[in-house]
Design a protein around this motif. Structure first.
Motif, PDB file in Angstrom:
ATOM      1  N   PHE A  48       0.832  -1.206   0.000  1.00 15.79           N
ATOM      2  CA  PHE A  48       0.000   0.000   0.000  1.00 15.79           C
ATOM      3  C   PHE A  48       0.872   1.263   0.000  1.00 15.79           C
ATOM      4  N   ASP A  49       1.959   1.235   0.750  1.00 13.39           N
ATOM      5  CA  ASP A  49       2.864   2.387   0.777  1.00 13.39           C
ATOM      6  C   ASP A  49       3.501   2.614  -0.586  1.00 13.39           C
ATOM      7  N   ALA A  50       3.863   1.516  -1.264  1.00 16.14           N
ATOM      8  CA  ALA A  50       4.453   1.635  -2.595  1.00 16.14           C
ATOM      9  C   ALA A  50       3.440   2.216  -3.579  1.00 16.14           C
ATOM     10  N   ALA A  51       2.186   1.782  -3.459  1.00 13.75           N
ATOM     11  CA  ALA A  51       1.139   2.319  -4.332  1.00 13.75           C
ATOM     12  C   ALA A  51       0.878   3.798  -4.032  1.00 13.75           C
ATOM     13  N   ARG A  52       0.977   4.173  -2.775  1.00 17.34           N
ATOM     14  CA  ARG A  52       0.766   5.574  -2.380  1.00 17.34           C
ATOM     15  C   ARG A  52       1.847   6.466  -2.965  1.00 17.34           C
ATOM     16  N   ASN A  53       3.069   5.922  -3.088  1.00 13.01           N
ATOM     17  CA  ASN A  53       4.203   6.718  -3.561  1.00 13.01           C
ATOM     18  C   ASN A  53       4.542   6.475  -5.032  1.00 13.01           C
ATOM     19  N   ALA A  54       3.673   5.762  -5.738  1.00 11.46           N
ATOM     20  CA  ALA A  54       3.940   5.462  -7.140  1.00 11.46           C
ATOM     21  C   ALA A  54       3.952   6.740  -7.973  1.00 11.46           C
ATOM     22  N   MET A  59      -1.835   5.986  -5.348  1.00 16.74           N
ATOM     23  CA  MET A  59      -3.007   5.843  -4.494  1.00 16.74           C
ATOM     24  C   MET A  59      -3.168   7.115  -3.666  1.00 16.74           C
ATOM     25  N   SER A  60      -4.386   7.608  -3.585  1.00 17.50           N
ATOM     26  CA  SER A  60      -4.613   8.820  -2.818  1.00 17.50           C
ATOM     27  C   SER A  60      -4.493   8.526  -1.327  1.00 17.50           C
ATOM     28  N   LYS A  61      -4.401   9.584  -0.538  1.00 15.11           N
ATOM     29  CA  LYS A  61      -4.315   9.424   0.910  1.00 15.11           C
ATOM     30  C   LYS A  61      -5.550   8.715   1.445  1.00 15.11           C
ATOM     31  N   GLU A  62      -6.710   9.079   0.910  1.00 18.22           N
ATOM     32  CA  GLU A  62      -7.954   8.463   1.366  1.00 18.22           C
ATOM     33  C   GLU A  62      -8.011   6.986   0.969  1.00 18.22           C
ATOM     34  N   GLU A  63      -7.595   6.691  -0.247  1.00 16.79           N
ATOM     35  CA  GLU A  63      -7.566   5.301  -0.709  1.00 16.79           C
ATOM     36  C   GLU A  63      -6.606   4.472   0.129  1.00 16.79           C
ATOM     37  N   HIS A  64      -5.477   5.062   0.468  1.00 10.10           N
ATOM     38  CA  HIS A  64      -4.492   4.376   1.296  1.00 10.10           C
ATOM     39  C   HIS A  64      -5.078   4.074   2.678  1.00 10.10           C
ATOM     40  N   SER A  65      -5.747   5.055   3.256  1.00 12.33           N
ATOM     41  CA  SER A  65      -6.358   4.866   4.580  1.00 12.33           C
ATOM     42  C   SER A  65      -7.438   3.795   4.539  1.00 12.33           C
ATOM     43  N   ALA A  67      -7.692   1.303   2.375  1.00  8.59           N
ATOM     44  CA  ALA A  67      -7.075  -0.002   2.149  1.00  8.59           C
ATOM     45  C   ALA A  67      -6.482  -0.546   3.441  1.00  8.59           C
ATOM     46  N   MET A  68      -5.828   0.315   4.199  1.00 10.78           N
ATOM     47  CA  MET A  68      -5.232  -0.104   5.471  1.00 10.78           C
ATOM     48  C   MET A  68      -6.314  -0.557   6.454  1.00 10.78           C
ATOM     49  N   ARG A  69      -7.448   0.109   6.425  1.00 11.62           N
ATOM     50  CA  ARG A  69      -8.535  -0.208   7.354  1.00 11.62           C
ATOM     51  C   ARG A  69      -9.250  -1.506   6.977  1.00 11.62           C
ATOM     52  N   ASP A  70      -9.371  -1.740   5.665  1.00 11.89           N
ATOM     53  CA  ASP A  70     -10.203  -2.849   5.202  1.00 11.89           C
ATOM     54  C   ASP A  70      -9.446  -4.162   5.027  1.00 11.89           C
ATOM     55  N   PHE A  71      -8.158  -4.100   4.723  1.00  8.25           N
ATOM     56  CA  PHE A  71      -7.444  -5.335   4.386  1.00  8.25           C
ATOM     57  C   PHE A  71      -7.307  -6.251   5.605  1.00  8.25           C
ATOM     58  N   ARG A  72      -7.643  -7.477   5.442  1.00  8.31           N
ATOM     59  CA  ARG A  72      -7.518  -8.514   6.476  1.00  8.31           C
ATOM     60  C   ARG A  72      -8.141  -8.066   7.802  1.00  8.31           C
ATOM     61  N   GLY A  73      -9.316  -7.457   7.692  1.00 12.45           N
ATOM     62  CA  GLY A  73     -10.006  -7.035   8.897  1.00 12.45           C
ATOM     63  C   GLY A  73      -9.273  -5.969   9.675  1.00 12.45           C
ATOM     64  N   GLY A  74      -8.529  -5.113   8.964  1.00 10.81           N
ATOM     65  CA  GLY A  74      -7.788  -4.049   9.630  1.00 10.81           C
ATOM     66  C   GLY A  74      -6.446  -4.472  10.163  1.00 10.81           C
ATOM     67  N   ILE A  75      -5.898  -5.589   9.631  1.00  7.85           N
ATOM     68  CA  ILE A  75      -4.571  -6.066  10.045  1.00  7.85           C
ATOM     69  C   ILE A  75      -3.683  -6.183   8.805  1.00  7.85           C
ATOM     70  N   PRO A  76      -3.265  -5.062   8.208  1.00  9.65           N
ATOM     71  CA  PRO A  76      -2.436  -5.146   7.004  1.00  9.65           C
ATOM     72  C   PRO A  76      -1.058  -5.742   7.273  1.00  9.65           C
ATOM     73  N   THR A  77      -0.541  -5.561   8.492  1.00 11.80           N
ATOM     74  CA  THR A  77       0.754  -6.126   8.867  1.00 11.80           C
ATOM     75  C   THR A  77       0.516  -7.201   9.910  1.00 11.80           C
ATOM     76  N   LEU A  78       0.708  -8.464   9.505  1.00  9.28           N
ATOM     77  CA  LEU A  78       0.344  -9.592  10.356  1.00  9.28           C
ATOM     78  C   LEU A  78       1.522  -9.986  11.254  1.00  9.28           C
ATOM     79  N   THR A  79       1.737  -9.203  12.285  1.00 11.30           N
ATOM     80  CA  THR A  79       2.817  -9.460  13.219  1.00 11.30           C
ATOM     81  C   THR A  79       2.438 -10.590  14.177  1.00 11.30           C
ATOM     82  N   GLU A  80       3.405 -11.049  14.939  1.00 14.43           N
ATOM     83  CA  GLU A  80       3.172 -12.163  15.850  1.00 14.43           C
ATOM     84  C   GLU A  80       2.089 -11.844  16.872  1.00 14.43           C
ATOM     85  N   ASP A  81       2.100 -10.632  17.407  1.00 16.56           N
ATOM     86  CA  ASP A  81       1.111 -10.300  18.434  1.00 16.56           C
ATOM     87  C   ASP A  81      -0.296 -10.164  17.881  1.00 16.56           C
TER      88      ASP A  81
END
Length: 208
Positions: A48-54, A59-65, A67-81
Motif C-alpha cells: 500500500f505504501d508503494a502504491a501511495r508513492n507510485a 493511491m490517494s491518501k484516502e484510498e491508502h487509509s 485499504a489499510m482499514r479494510d485489508f484482512r479485517g484491519g490487520i495489514p501487517t500480520l505481526t506475531e502479536d
C-alpha cells in the motif's frame, strides 16, 4: 475461526484457487489455515505504501487509509502479536490435518494409485498422462499448501508461481519462493497416505 468441516463453499474456493492453504508455526504449535491467497501476505502495508508513492497514478491518501482499514479485517501487517486476532476471526478458516486428509482423498475410487504411477513415470521418463489424470492432478494441487509461515523462527516460504509475496515479509524475516515440504512435520503431511504414495510430487508440474 475453527471449521467443523470443509464445506462445499470452501472446497469450491480452493478448486478455483481463490483460497489457499497455509501452515503456521506459532508459539510452539501448528495451525492449518484456509484463506484468500492475498491474506497470507505478511506485510501488505509495504504494498500500500508503494502504491501511495507510485509515480504513475499513485493511491490517494484516502484510498491508502481505506485499504489499510479494510485489508484482512484491519490487520495489514500480520505481526506475531496480531496473529491470534486474525486466526480467530471469520477471515481465517482453521482446519485440522484429519480434515485436510479426508478432503484430499475424497475423490479416490482407485484413480489415485494410477495418478501416483503416472507422476513417477512422467518425472522419470517424461511419459505423457491422460487428460483425466491431468485434471485430477490439477485439482489435488489446489488442495496442497501454498504457504509456510513460522513465527517462532521468522521464516516465510510460498509456492505461488509468479507472485512476490516473499519480497514483503516482516522486517527481520527470511522469505523465499521455494519448496517447504521438509519443514512440515511428517504427521501433518496429509497428502501422504502410505510410504508408497506421496502426492507432493504434484508440485513439480508447472500446469498444476
Amino acid at each position: 475461526m475453527n471449521l467443523a468441516k470443509i464445506d462445499n463453499d470452501t472446497r469450491q474456493r480452493l478448486l478455483r484457487r481463490e483460497d489457499c492453504i497455509g501452515f503456521f508455526v506459532f508459539q510452539g504449535k501448528y495451525h492449518w489455515v484456509v484463506a484468500w491467497e492475498a491474506f497470507f501476505n505478511l506485510d501488505q502495508k509495504k504494498n500500500f505504501d508503494a502504491a501511495r508513492n507510485a509515480k504513475f497514478k499513485p493511491m490517494s491518501k484516502e484510498e491508502h487509509s481505506d485499504a489499510m482499514r479494510d485489508f484482512r479485517g484491519g490487520i495489514p501487517t500480520l505481526t506475531e502479536d496480531l496473529f491470534p486476532n486474525y486466526r480467530d476471526s471469520e477471515l481465517a478458516k482453521v482446519v485440522t490435518t484429519e480434515m485436510l486428509r479426508e478432503e484430499f482423498f475424497i475423490e479416490d475410487k482407485g484413480q489415485y494409485s494410477q495418478l501416483s504411477t503416472s507422476i513417477e513415470q512422467s518425472l522419470s521418463f517424461d511419459a505423457a498422462a491422460n487428460e483425466d489424470l491431468i485434471q485430477l492432478r490439477m485439482r489435488l494441487s489446489s488442495k496442497l499448501p501454498k504457504f509456510y509461515i513460522n513465527y517462532d523462527r521468522k521464516i516465510f516460504m510460498h509456492m505461488v508461481r509468479g507472485r512476490f509475496y516473499d519480497k514483503v515479509v516482516l522486517d527481520g524475516w527470511w522469505g523465499a519462493e521455494c519448496d517447504f515440504e521438509h519443514m512440515i512435520p511428517t504427521s501433518y503431511r496429509y497428502w501422504m497416505r502410505d510410504p508408497h504414495e506421496d502426492f507432493w510430487a504434484i508440485t513439480n508440474f508447472s500446469n498444476s
